[in-house]
Write an enzyme that holds these catalytic residues in place. Structure first.
Site, short mmCIF file in Angstrom:
data_model
loop_
_atom_site.label_atom_id
_atom_site.label_comp_id
_atom_site.label_asym_id
_atom_site.label_seq_id
_atom_site.Cartn_x
_atom_site.Cartn_y
_atom_site.Cartn_z
N LYS A 11 -3.54 3.80 -7.14
CA LYS A 11 -3.20 3.46 -5.75
C LYS A 11 -3.17 4.71 -4.85
CE LYS A 11 -0.62 -0.74 -6.99
NZ LYS A 11 0.63 -1.52 -6.75
N TYR A 51 -4.83 -9.17 -2.49
CA TYR A 51 -3.44 -9.56 -2.79
C TYR A 51 -3.09 -10.94 -2.23
CZ TYR A 51 -2.17 -5.01 -4.79
OH TYR A 51 -2.07 -3.90 -5.60
N ASN A 114 3.56 2.53 -6.17
CA ASN A 114 3.88 2.65 -7.60
C ASN A 114 2.70 3.06 -8.48
OD1 ASN A 114 2.61 0.22 -7.45
ND2 ASN A 114 4.25 -1.00 -8.33
N HIS A 117 -2.13 -0.27 -10.29
CA HIS A 117 -2.15 -1.73 -10.43
C HIS A 117 -2.54 -2.06 -11.87
CE1 HIS A 117 -3.08 -5.96 -9.55
NE2 HIS A 117 -4.15 -5.79 -10.30
N GLU A 128 -10.19 -9.93 -10.48
CA GLU A 128 -9.98 -8.64 -9.81
C GLU A 128 -11.12 -7.66 -10.10
OE1 GLU A 128 -5.12 -9.19 -9.86
OE2 GLU A 128 -6.03 -7.65 -11.15
N1 UDP Z 1 5.58 -4.68 -4.28
C1 UDP Z 1 6.40 -4.26 -3.24
N2 UDP Z 1 7.69 -4.72 -3.20
C2 UDP Z 1 8.20 -5.60 -4.12
C3 UDP Z 1 7.37 -6.02 -5.16
C4 UDP Z 1 6.07 -5.55 -5.22
O1 UDP Z 1 5.98 -3.48 -2.39
O2 UDP Z 1 9.37 -5.98 -4.02
C5 UDP Z 1 4.19 -4.19 -4.34
C6 UDP Z 1 3.96 -3.17 -5.45
O3 UDP Z 1 3.00 -2.22 -5.00
C7 UDP Z 1 3.42 -4.04 -6.56
C8 UDP Z 1 2.57 -5.02 -5.78
O4 UDP Z 1 3.32 -5.29 -4.60
O5 UDP Z 1 2.70 -3.30 -7.52
C9 UDP Z 1 2.27 -6.33 -6.48
O6 UDP Z 1 3.50 -6.90 -6.91
P1 UDP Z 1 3.66 -7.53 -8.36
O7 UDP Z 1 4.92 -8.30 -8.37
O8 UDP Z 1 2.40 -8.23 -8.74
O9 UDP Z 1 3.88 -6.24 -9.29
P2 UDP Z 1 2.92 -5.58 -10.39
O10 UDP Z 1 2.16 -6.69 -11.05
O11 UDP Z 1 2.01 -4.61 -9.66
O12 UDP Z 1 3.86 -4.86 -11.33
MG MG Z 2 0.99 -8.16 -10.23
#
Ligand code: UDP
Ligand code: MG
Length: 140
Positions: A11, A51, A114, A117, A128
């Protein structure tokens, strides 16, 4: 049966911090083969499309803004049990909760920024991966 491919992006925060090399090294050391790789930048519209599944979540607009704020590196990875093993390698969404030694624990800046992905299912890995790579590129 679990599939053998997953999809990842490094990212914008991790690219900006100069961690492409560190993260790809961790991925390869963990036994994943990088079978497609692209350095690119998402428009806000493209980030929104990627997304779509989160469109109703409160963080969606911020997430699309952030994911289009700088370049990313998209990759398709190959390994047995790829989706689950990669989720283990990256750690929890919030780096504060991520296990020691995971990519997010080491390199993520926040729950949003974070570092990486990781697809959450074989089906989404396929969707994806196809978002960024043609069938030819995936299997070349
Ligand atoms: N994210 C965020 N706030 C939250 C949860 C998720 O900004 O409270 C962002 C973060 O970058 C995350 C992405 O949205 O990686 C997609 O969320 P997901 O729940 O799918 O998490 P992941 O699968 O990436 O762990
Ligand atoms: Mg996710």
């Amino acid at each position: 049966m679990s599939g053998n491919k997953t999809f990842t992006m490094i990212k914008p925060d991790a690219v900006e911090a100069g961690n492409i090399g560190n993260i790809t090294a961790m991925i390869e050391k963990a036994g994943f083969k990088i079978i497609a790789m692209k350095y690119t930048k998402l428009s806000k519209e493209a980030a929104g499309k990627f997304y779509t599944v989160h469109a109703q979540r409160p963080f969606y607009q911020d997430l699309c803004q952030y994911m289009s704020s700088g370049p990313i590196v998209a990759m398709i990875l190959e390994k047995g049990n790829a989706v689950a093993d990669f989720r283990t390698l990256i750690g929890a969404t919030n780096p504060a909760d991520a296990a020691e030694g995971t990519i997010r624990k080491l390199y993520a800046k926040s729950i949003e920024a974070n570092a990486v992905h990781g697809s959450d299912s074989d089906e989404n890995a396929q969707i994806e991966g196809s978002f960024f790579f043609s069938a030819f590129e995936q299997f070349a």
